[in-house]
Design an enzyme around this catalytic site. Structure first.
Site, PDB file in Angstrom:
ATOM      1  N   GLY A   1      18.859  42.548  29.638  1.00 36.66           N
ATOM      2  CA  GLY A   1      18.910  43.628  28.638  1.00 36.66           C
ATOM      3  C   GLY A   1      20.087  43.481  27.699  1.00 36.66           C
TER       4      GLY A   1
ATOM      5  N   GLY B   1      20.282  45.116  24.196  1.00 34.84           N
ATOM      6  CA  GLY B   1      20.221  46.573  24.122  1.00 34.84           C
ATOM      7  C   GLY B   1      21.543  47.221  23.763  1.00 34.84           C
TER       8      GLY B   1
ATOM      9  CB  ILE C   1      13.161  42.288  33.775  1.00 33.30           C
ATOM     10  CG1 ILE C   1      14.195  42.440  34.878  1.00 33.30           C
ATOM     11  CG2 ILE C   1      12.227  43.484  33.774  1.00 33.30           C
ATOM     12  CD1 ILE C   1      15.334  41.503  34.798  1.00 33.30           C
TER      13      ILE C   1
ATOM     14  CE1 TYR D   1      16.007  55.253  32.181  1.00 32.74           C
ATOM     15  CE2 TYR D   1      16.838  57.506  32.140  1.00 32.74           C
ATOM     16  CZ  TYR D   1      17.055  56.144  32.034  1.00 32.74           C
ATOM     17  OH  TYR D   1      18.324  55.674  31.790  1.00 32.74           O
TER      18      TYR D   1
ATOM     19  CE  LYS E   1      17.873  54.045  34.960  1.00 31.61           C
ATOM     20  NZ  LYS E   1      18.322  52.657  34.968  1.00 31.61           N
TER      21      LYS E   1
END
Ligand code: NAD
Ligand code: SER
Length: 334
Positions: free
Chosen positions: A26, A29, A72, A160, A164
């Site tokens: 990433g 980003g 990924i 999301y 997490k």
């Protein structure tokens, strides 16, 4: 050794292995781009491999050290990259953020869960060190919202947030079960001027600065009283590197540290910009991201991070606003 260290598997191989060859997933980003830059300054440009997927990297990122393309979810290719560059540490920043994740929860699940699982499995097989970020999105509407404790209810309502919480648990499992030295922070909303954010609920706190300079006005997608924990990028980078450089024996927690810096409402953010741009006007038109913001904390208790690895943030709202406006004016004039 700290008697509270939560493991029955602290093997020789994982105690304070050196960080020498780094992979940043990433890396194109918002956080990954600045993290790669700082890691290259500290550990040497050739020792930090930046990984991107589709988004074009900046010339600076591309030319300042090795750059590789990889999805990924492609573990075979990840294995080849890790072996080719003899990577010993991965900063795993590739993810789908909250707002994009609510529009496409299947994608968020696939990238966030399968991506982290791939990274942890590669780490287990090769005894690598891992940084795997969590978020204030791990909390939910049943969590106490003021000074949210380190140990509390984790019942998020977004995909999301679900990834997490699951990610925190998975990281702790790999630490306890396999001895993988994996560490992580529950980042608040991160504010920066170098790379635009990638589709989160806290993106308004970045966009407002751009629009204030470009047009003198901004229509905010959360209401004026919406208050969230936030952090300026220099503090985010410092926290990320500090936790990874902390002696393992000092850590009681591993993958789920609350880290705070500042908390403010959207109205207070607009007022801080108005101090520098008096004609700036902010209006409010809440959309689907309001409900997400309303399910997150207003402020967090980060005493575990302060006690275990000495976390102290540098920037408050006025200092951040001054620095953001100064640097964005230069950037937007180029
Ligand atoms: P970002 O969206 O700016 O960057 C994420 C990067 O992941 C992008 O460059 C994207 O191309 C890449 N990516 C997406 N799908 C991929 C895939 N299948 N394979 C490889 N790469 C892929 O996110 P960020 O703000 O830099 O966040 C980094 C980490 O920090 C994430 O885990 C995020 O959840 C976490 N975090 C960020 C914030 C914040 O405010 N920025 C707050 C809390 C937590
Ligand atoms: N800034 C992030 C988001 O809004 C929080 O994890 O998605």
């Amino acid at each position: 050794m700290n008697e509270n260290v939560r493991t029955d598997r602290m093997g020789d191989y994982m105690s304070d292995r050196k960080i020498e060859k780094i992979l940043v997933t990433g890396s194109v980003g918002q956080i990954g781009s600045e993290l790669t830059e700082e890691l290259r300054n500290r550990y040497g440009s050739d020792n930090v491999v930046a990984m991107g997927r589709r988004t074009k990297p900046s010339e600076e990122l591309l030319n300042s050290g090795p750059f590789v393309w990889c999805d990924i979810t492609d573990r075979d290719k990840l294995n080849i990259i890790v072996d080719e560059y003899e990577v010993d540490t991965i900063f795993h920043m590739a993810a789908i953020l909250s707002a994009v994740g609510e529009k496409n929860p299947q994608l968020a699940y696939r990238v966030n869960m399968n991506g982290l699982y791939n990274i942890l499995e590669i780490a287990r097989e090769r005894e690598l060190r891992i940084f795997g970020p969590s978020s204030i999105a791990a909390f939910g509407p049943e969590t106490p919202r003021d000074n949210t404790p380190q140990e509390t209810v984790l019942r998020p309502r977004t995909m999301y947030g679900v990834t997490k919480v699951a990610g925190e648990l998975l990281c702790d499992y790999y630490f306890n079960r396999f001895g993988v030295d994996v560490r992580g922070l529950r980042y608040p909303g991160i504010i920066s001027y170098k790379t635009l954010p990638g589709g989160g609920t806290t993106d308004y706190a970045v966009a407002i600065y751009y629009e204030a300079i470009k047009h003198g006005r901004y229509t905010c997608f959360v209401g004026p009283e919406t208050m969230l924990p936030m952090m300026y990028m220099p503090d985010c980078i410092k926290a990320t590197i500090d936790i990874m450089e902390a002696p393992l024996e000092n850590l009681v927690h591993h993958s789920d540290f609350n880290v705070g810096a500042m908390s403010f409402s959207a109205r207070e953010l607009a007022a801080s910009i108005k101090e520098f741009i008096p004609e700036f006007e902010c209006s409010y038109e809440p959309d689907f991201r309001q409900a997400i913001a309303d399910s997150w904390p207003k402020s967090v208790d980060d005493s575990a991070a302060r006690n275990e690895w000495g976390w102290v943030p540098q920037y408050d709202l006025p200092a951040m606003t001054e620095d953001m406006l100064y640097n964005l004016r230069i950037k937007l004039a180029e």
